[in-house]
Motif scaffolding. Sequence first.
Motif, PDB file in Angstrom:
ATOM      1  N   GLY A   1     -19.074   1.220  21.734  1.00  0.00           N
ATOM      2  CA  GLY A   1     -20.268   0.956  21.020  1.00  0.00           C
ATOM      3  C   GLY A   1     -20.118   1.035  19.507  1.00  0.00           C
ATOM      4  O   GLY A   1     -19.841   0.048  18.835  1.00  0.00           O
ATOM      5  N   LYS A   2     -20.293   2.223  18.965  1.00  0.00           N
ATOM      6  CA  LYS A   2     -20.322   2.392  17.509  1.00  0.00           C
ATOM      7  C   LYS A   2     -18.955   2.124  16.882  1.00  0.00           C
ATOM      8  O   LYS A   2     -18.861   1.486  15.835  1.00  0.00           O
ATOM      9  N   THR A   3     -17.906   2.597  17.517  1.00  0.00           N
ATOM     10  CA  THR A   3     -16.561   2.352  17.002  1.00  0.00           C
ATOM     11  C   THR A   3     -16.278   0.854  16.957  1.00  0.00           C
ATOM     12  O   THR A   3     -15.761   0.337  15.959  1.00  0.00           O
ATOM     13  N   GLU A   4     -16.633   0.149  18.014  1.00  0.00           N
ATOM     14  CA  GLU A   4     -16.395  -1.298  18.058  1.00  0.00           C
ATOM     15  C   GLU A   4     -17.213  -2.030  16.999  1.00  0.00           C
ATOM     16  O   GLU A   4     -16.724  -2.964  16.370  1.00  0.00           O
ATOM     17  N   ALA A   5     -18.440  -1.596  16.779  1.00  0.00           N
ATOM     18  CA  ALA A   5     -19.277  -2.221  15.745  1.00  0.00           C
ATOM     19  C   ALA A   5     -18.678  -1.993  14.356  1.00  0.00           C
ATOM     20  O   ALA A   5     -18.642  -2.909  13.521  1.00  0.00           O
ATOM     21  N   ILE A   6     -18.181  -0.801  14.104  1.00  0.00           N
ATOM     22  CA  ILE A   6     -17.558  -0.502  12.813  1.00  0.00           C
ATOM     23  C   ILE A   6     -16.302  -1.352  12.626  1.00  0.00           C
ATOM     24  O   ILE A   6     -16.061  -1.906  11.553  1.00  0.00           O
ATOM     25  N   LYS A   7     -15.501  -1.483  13.675  1.00  0.00           N
ATOM     26  CA  LYS A   7     -14.300  -2.322  13.582  1.00  0.00           C
ATOM     27  C   LYS A   7     -14.678  -3.771  13.278  1.00  0.00           C
ATOM     28  O   LYS A   7     -14.065  -4.413  12.429  1.00  0.00           O
ATOM     29  N   ARG A   8     -15.677  -4.271  13.973  1.00  0.00           N
ATOM     30  CA  ARG A   8     -16.087  -5.669  13.826  1.00  0.00           C
ATOM     31  C   ARG A   8     -16.692  -5.943  12.451  1.00  0.00           C
ATOM     32  O   ARG A   8     -16.415  -6.966  11.836  1.00  0.00           O
ATOM     33  N   ILE A   9     -17.477  -5.016  11.941  1.00  0.00           N
ATOM     34  CA  ILE A   9     -18.178  -5.248  10.680  1.00  0.00           C
ATOM     35  C   ILE A   9     -17.367  -4.775   9.478  1.00  0.00           C
ATOM     36  O   ILE A   9     -17.164  -5.509   8.517  1.00  0.00           O
ATOM     37  N   LEU A  10     -16.897  -3.557   9.513  1.00  0.00           N
ATOM     38  CA  LEU A  10     -16.245  -2.955   8.340  1.00  0.00           C
ATOM     39  C   LEU A  10     -14.750  -3.264   8.277  1.00  0.00           C
ATOM     40  O   LEU A  10     -14.256  -3.767   7.269  1.00  0.00           O
ATOM     41  N   VAL A  11     -14.046  -2.959   9.355  1.00  0.00           N
ATOM     42  CA  VAL A  11     -12.592  -3.128   9.341  1.00  0.00           C
ATOM     43  C   VAL A  11     -12.225  -4.610   9.227  1.00  0.00           C
ATOM     44  O   VAL A  11     -11.355  -4.967   8.426  1.00  0.00           O
ATOM     45  N   ASP A  12     -12.871  -5.464   9.997  1.00  0.00           N
ATOM     46  CA  ASP A  12     -12.556  -6.899   9.922  1.00  0.00           C
ATOM     47  C   ASP A  12     -12.852  -7.472   8.543  1.00  0.00           C
ATOM     48  O   ASP A  12     -12.130  -8.320   8.050  1.00  0.00           O
ATOM     49  N   ARG A  13     -13.902  -7.003   7.908  1.00  0.00           N
ATOM     50  CA  ARG A  13     -14.289  -7.544   6.605  1.00  0.00           C
ATOM     51  C   ARG A  13     -13.496  -6.935   5.452  1.00  0.00           C
ATOM     52  O   ARG A  13     -13.072  -7.627   4.545  1.00  0.00           O
ATOM     53  N   TYR A  14     -13.296  -5.609   5.487  1.00  0.00           N
ATOM     54  CA  TYR A  14     -12.692  -4.914   4.345  1.00  0.00           C
ATOM     55  C   TYR A  14     -11.297  -4.350   4.627  1.00  0.00           C
ATOM     56  O   TYR A  14     -10.659  -3.808   3.734  1.00  0.00           O
ATOM     57  N   GLY A  15     -10.859  -4.429   5.871  1.00  0.00           N
ATOM     58  CA  GLY A  15      -9.518  -3.981   6.208  1.00  0.00           C
ATOM     59  C   GLY A  15      -9.345  -2.482   6.337  1.00  0.00           C
ATOM     60  O   GLY A  15      -8.231  -1.986   6.404  1.00  0.00           O
ATOM     61  N   SER A  16     -10.451  -1.757   6.378  1.00  0.00           N
ATOM     62  CA  SER A  16     -10.378  -0.301   6.465  1.00  0.00           C
ATOM     63  C   SER A  16     -11.617   0.241   7.163  1.00  0.00           C
ATOM     64  O   SER A  16     -12.691  -0.353   7.082  1.00  0.00           O
ATOM     65  N   GLY A  17     -11.437   1.373   7.779  1.00  0.00           N
ATOM     66  CA  GLY A  17     -12.567   2.051   8.400  1.00  0.00           C
ATOM     67  C   GLY A  17     -13.382   2.796   7.361  1.00  0.00           C
ATOM     68  O   GLY A  17     -13.058   2.774   6.167  1.00  0.00           O
TER      69      GLY A  17
ATOM     70  N   MET B   1     -16.684   7.757  17.339  1.00  0.00           N
ATOM     71  CA  MET B   1     -16.797   7.242  15.972  1.00  0.00           C
ATOM     72  C   MET B   1     -16.342   8.282  14.957  1.00  0.00           C
ATOM     73  O   MET B   1     -15.723   7.947  13.952  1.00  0.00           O
ATOM     74  N   LEU B   2     -16.625   9.547  15.216  1.00  0.00           N
ATOM     75  CA  LEU B   2     -16.240  10.618  14.298  1.00  0.00           C
ATOM     76  C   LEU B   2     -14.725  10.822  14.247  1.00  0.00           C
ATOM     77  O   LEU B   2     -14.208  11.373  13.284  1.00  0.00           O
ATOM     78  N   GLN B   3     -14.005  10.369  15.271  1.00  0.00           N
ATOM     79  CA  GLN B   3     -12.569  10.627  15.371  1.00  0.00           C
ATOM     80  C   GLN B   3     -11.683   9.384  15.307  1.00  0.00           C
ATOM     81  O   GLN B   3     -10.492   9.516  15.064  1.00  0.00           O
ATOM     82  N   ASP B   4     -12.209   8.210  15.509  1.00  0.00           N
ATOM     83  CA  ASP B   4     -11.392   7.021  15.754  1.00  0.00           C
ATOM     84  C   ASP B   4     -10.710   6.396  14.539  1.00  0.00           C
ATOM     85  O   ASP B   4      -9.814   5.583  14.715  1.00  0.00           O
TER      86      ASP B   4
END
Length: 89
Positions: free
Chosen positions: A1-17, A31-34
């Motif tokens: 859920g949240k981890t996947e959303a962060i990867k899709r929105i933040l990591v894919d766009r900016y290259g970092s968590g 999400m707190l650990q990934d």
Amino acid sequence: GKTEAIKRILVDRYGSGPQLVAGDSDGDQAMLQDFPETQISLIIDLGRSPSSKIGQLAQFARQQRGRTDARFLLQHRSELTGRFINIER
């Protein structure tokens, strides 16, 4: 859920968590650990069971208390007012 959303929105766009994440429930634990680049994982302590995922992470944060390199930080919250409070547990 949240981890996947962060990867899709933040990591894919900016290259970092995220640099900072915060959570208060078992659904937030991953999400707190990934993300290894996350510098601060803020756990809002609602007094969850020590056997729950978030309870175990809160216990780890307690063990890190006072360390300058601590990633996991614990913030207590009043159940009556909903405000953050400064207590040691």
